[in-house]
Structures are given as structure tokens and as C-alpha cells.
Design a protein around this motif. Structure first.
Motif, PDB file in Angstrom:
ATOM      1  N   GLN A   1       0.816  -1.204   0.000  1.00 61.37           N
ATOM      2  CA  GLN A   1       0.000   0.000   0.000  1.00 61.37           C
ATOM      3  C   GLN A   1       0.851   1.255   0.000  1.00 61.37           C
ATOM      4  OE1 GLN A   1      -2.625  -0.948   3.306  1.00 61.37           O
ATOM      5  NE2 GLN A   1      -4.213  -1.633   1.886  1.00 61.37           N
ATOM      6  N   ARG A   2       1.971   1.245   0.713  1.00 59.40           N
ATOM      7  CA  ARG A   2       2.867   2.403   0.673  1.00 59.40           C
ATOM      8  C   ARG A   2       3.381   2.632  -0.735  1.00 59.40           C
ATOM      9  NH1 ARG A   2       5.135   0.167   5.278  1.00 59.40           N
ATOM     10  NH2 ARG A   2       6.921  -0.518   4.048  1.00 59.40           N
ATOM     11  N   ARG A   3       3.753   1.562  -1.417  1.00 59.44           N
ATOM     12  CA  ARG A   3       4.244   1.719  -2.790  1.00 59.44           C
ATOM     13  C   ARG A   3       3.152   2.270  -3.694  1.00 59.44           C
ATOM     14  NH1 ARG A   3       6.228  -3.004  -6.937  1.00 59.44           N
ATOM     15  NH2 ARG A   3       4.085  -3.670  -6.577  1.00 59.44           N
ATOM     16  N   ALA A   4       1.941   1.733  -3.571  1.00 58.10           N
ATOM     17  CA  ALA A   4       0.833   2.186  -4.405  1.00 58.10           C
ATOM     18  C   ALA A   4       0.535   3.667  -4.162  1.00 58.10           C
ATOM     19  CB  ALA A   4      -0.411   1.345  -4.127  1.00 58.10           C
ATOM     20  N   ILE A   5       0.548   4.078  -2.900  1.00 57.41           N
ATOM     21  CA  ILE A   5       0.267   5.473  -2.565  1.00 57.41           C
ATOM     22  C   ILE A   5       1.379   6.378  -3.071  1.00 57.41           C
ATOM     23  CG2 ILE A   5       0.057   7.089  -0.630  1.00 57.41           C
ATOM     24  CD1 ILE A   5      -1.385   4.793   0.881  1.00 57.41           C
TER      25      ILE A   5
ATOM     26  N   LEU B   1      -6.015  -1.507  -4.629  1.00 62.74           N
ATOM     27  CA  LEU B   1      -5.230  -1.714  -3.418  1.00 62.74           C
ATOM     28  C   LEU B   1      -5.387  -0.530  -2.470  1.00 62.74           C
ATOM     29  CD1 LEU B   1      -3.238  -3.549  -1.936  1.00 62.74           C
ATOM     30  CD2 LEU B   1      -1.386  -2.340  -3.103  1.00 62.74           C
ATOM     31  N   ILE B   2      -5.326   0.688  -2.988  1.00 65.90           N
ATOM     32  CA  ILE B   2      -5.503   1.873  -2.153  1.00 65.90           C
ATOM     33  C   ILE B   2      -6.926   1.926  -1.609  1.00 65.90           C
ATOM     34  CG2 ILE B   2      -5.502   4.400  -2.134  1.00 65.90           C
ATOM     35  CD1 ILE B   2      -3.304   4.286  -4.271  1.00 65.90           C
ATOM     36  N   ASP B   3      -7.878   1.556  -2.439  1.00 60.55           N
ATOM     37  CA  ASP B   3      -9.272   1.554  -2.022  1.00 60.55           C
ATOM     38  C   ASP B   3      -9.488   0.595  -0.856  1.00 60.55           C
ATOM     39  OD1 ASP B   3     -12.069   2.466  -2.677  1.00 60.55           O
ATOM     40  OD2 ASP B   3     -12.353   0.306  -2.836  1.00 60.55           O
ATOM     41  N   ALA B   4      -8.758  -0.508  -0.851  1.00 59.56           N
ATOM     42  CA  ALA B   4      -8.879  -1.468   0.247  1.00 59.56           C
ATOM     43  C   ALA B   4      -8.438  -0.841   1.563  1.00 59.56           C
ATOM     44  CB  ALA B   4      -8.041  -2.713  -0.051  1.00 59.56           C
ATOM     45  N   TRP B   5      -7.472   0.085   1.496  1.00 60.04           N
ATOM     46  CA  TRP B   5      -7.014   0.764   2.700  1.00 60.04           C
ATOM     47  C   TRP B   5      -7.987   1.855   3.126  1.00 60.04           C
ATOM     48  CZ3 TRP B   5      -4.890   1.274   7.085  1.00 60.04           C
ATOM     49  CH2 TRP B   5      -4.537   2.515   7.598  1.00 60.04           C
ATOM     50  N   VAL B   6      -8.476   2.641   2.166  1.00 65.08           N
ATOM     51  CA  VAL B   6      -9.276   3.821   2.491  1.00 65.08           C
ATOM     52  C   VAL B   6     -10.741   3.483   2.740  1.00 65.08           C
ATOM     53  CG1 VAL B   6     -10.039   6.069   1.633  1.00 65.08           C
ATOM     54  CG2 VAL B   6      -7.714   5.298   1.179  1.00 65.08           C
TER      55      VAL B   6
ATOM     56  N   ASP C   1      -2.284  -1.804  14.091  1.00 69.15           N
ATOM     57  CA  ASP C   1      -2.237  -0.353  14.271  1.00 69.15           C
ATOM     58  C   ASP C   1      -0.916   0.262  13.817  1.00 69.15           C
ATOM     59  OD1 ASP C   1      -4.776  -0.499  15.254  1.00 69.15           O
ATOM     60  OD2 ASP C   1      -4.251  -0.044  17.342  1.00 69.15           O
ATOM     61  N   ASP C   2       0.214  -0.368  14.125  1.00 68.79           N
ATOM     62  CA  ASP C   2       1.509   0.211  13.758  1.00 68.79           C
ATOM     63  C   ASP C   2       1.654   0.331  12.248  1.00 68.79           C
ATOM     64  OD1 ASP C   2       2.203   0.511  16.380  1.00 68.79           O
ATOM     65  OD2 ASP C   2       3.499  -1.272  16.463  1.00 68.79           O
TER      66      ASP C   2
ATOM     67  N   VAL D   1       1.143   3.407   6.914  1.00 68.57           N
ATOM     68  CA  VAL D   1       0.487   3.648   5.629  1.00 68.57           C
ATOM     69  C   VAL D   1      -0.219   5.004   5.646  1.00 68.57           C
ATOM     70  CG1 VAL D   1      -1.311   2.843   4.046  1.00 68.57           C
ATOM     71  CG2 VAL D   1       0.238   1.197   5.123  1.00 68.57           C
ATOM     72  N   ASN D   2      -0.839   5.329   6.776  1.00 71.47           N
ATOM     73  CA  ASN D   2      -1.550   6.597   6.880  1.00 71.47           C
ATOM     74  C   ASN D   2      -0.603   7.780   6.707  1.00 71.47           C
ATOM     75  OD1 ASN D   2      -4.285   7.490   7.274  1.00 71.47           O
ATOM     76  ND2 ASN D   2      -3.592   8.474   9.155  1.00 71.47           N
ATOM     77  N   ALA D   3       0.629   7.634   7.172  1.00 67.23           N
ATOM     78  CA  ALA D   3       1.622   8.693   6.997  1.00 67.23           C
ATOM     79  C   ALA D   3       1.929   8.913   5.517  1.00 67.23           C
ATOM     80  CB  ALA D   3       2.901   8.348   7.756  1.00 67.23           C
ATOM     81  N   SER D   4       1.941   7.834   4.735  1.00 68.89           N
ATOM     82  CA  SER D   4       2.148   7.966   3.291  1.00 68.89           C
ATOM     83  C   SER D   4       0.976   8.682   2.647  1.00 68.89           C
ATOM     84  CB  SER D   4       2.326   6.579   2.656  1.00 68.89           C
ATOM     85  OG  SER D   4       3.470   5.930   3.157  1.00 68.89           O
TER      86      SER D   4
END
Length: 236
Positions: free
Chosen positions: A69-73, A124-129, A138-139, A144-147
């Protein structure tokens, strides 16, 4: 002056390439079978590697998914920055107030276009958001949220520019950015219905109405908001 980056060693380059290969393979599994089916063992089998070897790169499934997810973002952020620069040139014929308003919500049409053009990354991003299922501890979620925060900074900066130009009244720009993000994600989920819907309730029309409502609600003059939103059709 920005500090000069130290070139990667040969070993670091090999490691980075190996990580990219793992993330690519993990993406294939996630898209074909869902994130729930993705495991370190399944990934090891896909790339013909020992399970223990993969744990040297990703200590858990959560770490693997977070890496994906970090890479995708990060890739999305680069594409958004390029699209913002291109779209800003297209809006140069507007008055300063109208251009500031258009810029404040510019991410909306650009993000929807990116969702069409990069569906794998978008899913992939949609799965996170948007997915109500929590896929990360949580960690990793904070990481990912920081990205994602780096993308929201692109939006809050443009919202503040509109405030400074007198086009919007002052407000919580981070909250506004999240509202705009939620709006775009919601409308993106409506796109699949466009083929059977009358034109007045298809996604482009709904987006126009929603953006006008947001801008006016945030203090924009109605006519300026109309012109700004109409101008955004050039960037779709």
C-alpha cells in the motif's frame, strides 16, 4: 539546498529489486484472490522461494500489505503531482478567484481519472481507504496513513491557497481534504452504474453537483464556483 542522496550499493540495489518483485507477486495474489488469501507462505510458493527467506524482507503479512500500500500510494502521489501541474496550465484562462477554487478541488476529477487508468493500484488503495475490514495492525496502519498524508498535503495546500486568495473562507483544511477524499471515493464506487443510468445521475454530473455544493458551503461565491467546476471538465 537539498542533501545529496548516497548512491545505493550493489547489494542494496539487489535487495530493492527483490522487494519490488515480491510486491508485484503479492499484488497479483491480492487481486486474483483477495487480500484475505495473501500469506507469506502463498507468496513464497508463487515466487518459488523459501518461506524463511521472505521473512528477512517482511516480518509479517501486515508488513507485506503495508509495503504494497505504501508503494501504491507513493506512485499515486507522483502521478497526481504530474497531473496537477498539467491541469494548472489548462486552467490558466480563469480569473485568479476561479482558478483558486478549481485548484482547491482539482484532485477530484484527477483521482477519478487515475482510478480508471490504474485500476490495479486503485483497488489496493481503495482497500485501505474504503474497505470496512481492517487489514493491518495499528503500527502498520499508522505507517500507511503517513504515506497517505503526503497526498492530503497536496490538497490542503491548494485549499489554503483558495482561502488566502479570498475565494474560500477560513476553515479546517485537513478536515475539508478528508471530506473531499471521501466524496471522490464514494462516487468512484458509483461509476460501474453509469452504463445503465440516465445522464443526469451519472458520475460526472454527480461530481459537478457535489463540488459546487462543497465550494459554496466553504464560502465560495456561487457564480465563481459554477465557472470553476465547469472548467474542471477540461482535465477529465
Amino acid at each position: 539546498m537539498s542533501p545529496t542522496k548516497t548512491p545505493l550499493t550493489r547489494r542494496e540495489k539487489r535487495r530493492a529489486k527483490r522487494i519490488e518483485e515480491m510486491l508485484d507477486a503479492a499484488m497479483e495474489i491480492a487481486l486474483q484472490e483477495g487480500l484475505e488469501k495473501l500469506t507469506i507462505a502463498r507468496l513464497a510458493k508463487r515466487i518459488d522461494a523459501a518461506v524463511g527467506a521472505l521473512y528477512r524482507y517482511f516480518e509479517s503479512k501486515d508488513a507485506l500489505v503495508a509495503g504494497m500500500q505504501r508503494r501504491a500510494i507513493g506512485l499515486l502521489r507522483g502521478d497526481l503531482e504530474t497531473a496537477f501541474a498539467r491541469a494548472t496550465d489548462q486552467l490558466c484562462g480563469l480569473s485568479p478567484c476561479q482558478a483558486a477554487l478549481a485548484g482547491a478541488v482539482l484532485i477530484a476529477p484527477i483521482y477519478l481519472a487515475d482510478a480508471r487508468e490504474e485500476p490495479r493500484r486503485h483497488r489496493l488503495i481503495d482497500a485501505w481507504v474504503s474497505d470496512p475490514t481492517s487489514h493491518l495492525a495499528d503500527d502498520e496502519a499508522r505507517d500507511v496513513n503517513a504515506s497517505l498524508a503526503l497526498i492530503l498535503e497536496l490538497v490542503t495546500g491548494r485549499l489554503q491557497f483558495a482561502v488566502d486568495a479570498g475565494a474560500l473562507r477560513a476553515g479546517d483544511n485537513l478536515a475539508r481534504a478528508h471530506v473531499l477524499w471521501a466524496l471522490v471515493h464514494g462516487l468512484d464506487h458509483f461509476r460501474k452504474r453509469d452504463r445503465i443510468q440516465p445522464a443526469n445521475v451519472q458520475t460526472p454530473k454527480l461530481l459537478d453537483q457535489a463540488l459546487r455544493a462543497l465550494l459554496v458551503g466553504w464560502g465560495a461565491e456561487a457564480r465563481a464556483a459554477d465557472v470553476a467546476v465547469c472548467a474542471l471538465t477540461a482535465v477529465r
